[in-house]
Design a protein around this motif. Structure first.
Motif, PDB file in Angstrom:
ATOM      1  N   SER A  50       0.850  -1.186   0.000  1.00  6.27           N
ATOM      2  CA  SER A  50       0.000   0.000   0.000  1.00  6.27           C
ATOM      3  C   SER A  50       0.889   1.240   0.000  1.00  6.27           C
ATOM      4  O   SER A  50       1.448   1.624   1.034  1.00  6.27           O
ATOM      5  CB  SER A  50      -0.908  -0.012   1.225  1.00  6.27           C
ATOM      6  OG  SER A  50      -1.584   1.210   1.330  1.00  6.27           O
ATOM      7  N   ALA A  51       1.022   1.870  -1.144  1.00  4.74           N
ATOM      8  CA  ALA A  51       1.877   3.050  -1.257  1.00  4.74           C
ATOM      9  C   ALA A  51       1.368   4.228  -0.425  1.00  4.74           C
ATOM     10  O   ALA A  51       2.179   4.907   0.208  1.00  4.74           O
ATOM     11  CB  ALA A  51       2.039   3.445  -2.718  1.00  4.74           C
ATOM     12  N   PRO A  52       0.042   4.489  -0.391  1.00  4.37           N
ATOM     13  CA  PRO A  52      -0.399   5.605   0.456  1.00  4.37           C
ATOM     14  C   PRO A  52      -0.063   5.403   1.935  1.00  4.37           C
ATOM     15  O   PRO A  52       0.336   6.346   2.622  1.00  4.37           O
ATOM     16  CB  PRO A  52      -1.915   5.640   0.245  1.00  4.37           C
ATOM     17  CG  PRO A  52      -2.127   5.032  -1.078  1.00  4.37           C
ATOM     18  CD  PRO A  52      -1.062   3.991  -1.209  1.00  4.37           C
ATOM     19  N   MET A  88       7.007  13.357  -0.225  1.00  2.00           N
ATOM     20  CA  MET A  88       6.523  12.069   0.281  1.00  2.00           C
ATOM     21  C   MET A  88       4.998  12.014   0.268  1.00  2.00           C
ATOM     22  O   MET A  88       4.410  10.995  -0.080  1.00  2.00           O
ATOM     23  CB  MET A  88       7.035  11.819   1.701  1.00  2.00           C
ATOM     24  CG  MET A  88       8.495  11.580   1.803  1.00  2.00           C
ATOM     25  SD  MET A  88       8.890   9.964   1.163  1.00  2.00           S
ATOM     26  CE  MET A  88      10.643  10.064   1.125  1.00  2.00           C
ATOM     27  N   LEU A  89       4.350  13.111   0.652  1.00  2.00           N
ATOM     28  CA  LEU A  89       2.886  13.153   0.619  1.00  2.00           C
ATOM     29  C   LEU A  89       2.352  13.076  -0.800  1.00  2.00           C
ATOM     30  O   LEU A  89       1.332  12.436  -1.060  1.00  2.00           O
ATOM     31  CB  LEU A  89       2.375  14.419   1.308  1.00  2.00           C
ATOM     32  CG  LEU A  89       2.370  14.399   2.816  1.00  2.00           C
ATOM     33  CD1 LEU A  89       1.949  15.752   3.363  1.00  2.00           C
ATOM     34  CD2 LEU A  89       1.463  13.315   3.335  1.00  2.00           C
ATOM     35  N   ALA A  90       3.054  13.714  -1.744  1.00  2.00           N
ATOM     36  CA  ALA A  90       2.645  13.630  -3.145  1.00  2.00           C
ATOM     37  C   ALA A  90       2.756  12.194  -3.648  1.00  2.00           C
ATOM     38  O   ALA A  90       1.889  11.729  -4.407  1.00  2.00           O
ATOM     39  CB  ALA A  90       3.500  14.567  -3.999  1.00  2.00           C
ATOM     40  N   ILE A  93      -0.227  10.283  -2.248  1.00  2.00           N
ATOM     41  CA  ILE A  93      -1.497  10.590  -2.895  1.00  2.00           C
ATOM     42  C   ILE A  93      -1.539  10.058  -4.318  1.00  2.00           C
ATOM     43  O   ILE A  93      -2.562   9.539  -4.773  1.00  2.00           O
ATOM     44  CB  ILE A  93      -1.739  12.115  -2.876  1.00  2.00           C
ATOM     45  CG1 ILE A  93      -1.971  12.567  -1.434  1.00  2.00           C
ATOM     46  CG2 ILE A  93      -2.910  12.501  -3.752  1.00  2.00           C
ATOM     47  CD1 ILE A  93      -1.990  14.060  -1.260  1.00  2.00           C
ATOM     48  N   SER A  94      -0.429  10.144  -5.041  1.00  2.34           N
ATOM     49  CA  SER A  94      -0.445   9.798  -6.459  1.00  2.34           C
ATOM     50  C   SER A  94      -0.354   8.300  -6.738  1.00  2.34           C
ATOM     51  O   SER A  94      -0.817   7.842  -7.773  1.00  2.34           O
ATOM     52  CB  SER A  94       0.685  10.518  -7.186  1.00  2.34           C
ATOM     53  OG  SER A  94       1.935  10.056  -6.715  1.00  2.34           O
ATOM     54  N   MET A  95       0.225   7.536  -5.844  1.00  2.00           N
ATOM     55  CA  MET A  95       0.375   6.094  -6.076  1.00  2.00           C
ATOM     56  C   MET A  95      -0.748   5.325  -5.400  1.00  2.00           C
ATOM     57  O   MET A  95      -1.157   5.657  -4.296  1.00  2.00           O
ATOM     58  CB  MET A  95       1.696   5.597  -5.506  1.00  2.00           C
ATOM     59  CG  MET A  95       2.899   6.016  -6.208  1.00  2.00           C
ATOM     60  SD  MET A  95       4.232   5.096  -5.416  1.00  2.00           S
ATOM     61  CE  MET A  95       5.634   5.788  -6.115  1.00  2.00           C
TER      62      MET A  95
END
Length: 136
Positions: A50-52, A88-90, A93-95
């Protein structure tokens, strides 16, 4: 009684590497758990993470440990301290999911965990008495 910070002063380089080592060690733990809990065990498969969740925790770790960094310049304090956690937050969210080969996660995981442990132990032992507060 002395109240000391658990994490001592970090260099910029060790602060920059800290979330990456966390991601590597977490993928190693996930790969090991996947091997143990899955009945048809195979090293040929892929590990889906889980990337997020992982990048969210890495962003939190980066933000929380930024106060313990020895910043050399003012632009580093503002630019890196806010930009790197936002990156890191981007990523969080993007993955949607992160897929790694099982063998790569099993190789990278223990190495990242050892390096992460080394950094944390080193910074713990290099704390200054000035970082400690006296409790009454």
């Amino acid at each position: 009684m002395l109240l000391c910070a658990v994490l001592g002063r970090l260099t910029i380089r060790s602060w920059f590497v800290l979330p990456l080592l966390f991601l590597g060690s977490a993928s190693g733990v996930a790969a090991l758990l996947d091997l143990v809990l899955r009945q048809p065990t195979s090293l040929d498969g892929d590990l889906t993470l889980s990337a997020p969740l992982l990048f969210g925790f890495a962003a939190g770790l980066t933000m929380l440990s930024a106060g313990n960094v020895r910043w050399n310049h003012r632009w580093q304090r503002f630019g890196l301290r806010t930009g790197y956690p936002l990156l890191m937050l981007a990523c969080a969210i993007s993955m949607d999911g992160l897929t790694l080969p099982m063998v790569a996660a099993l190789v990278i995981g223990p190495i990242a965990a050892m390096l992460l442990t080394t950094i944390l132990i080193r910074t713990y032992h290099e704390r200054d008495e000035a970082d400690c507060l006296r409790a009454t």
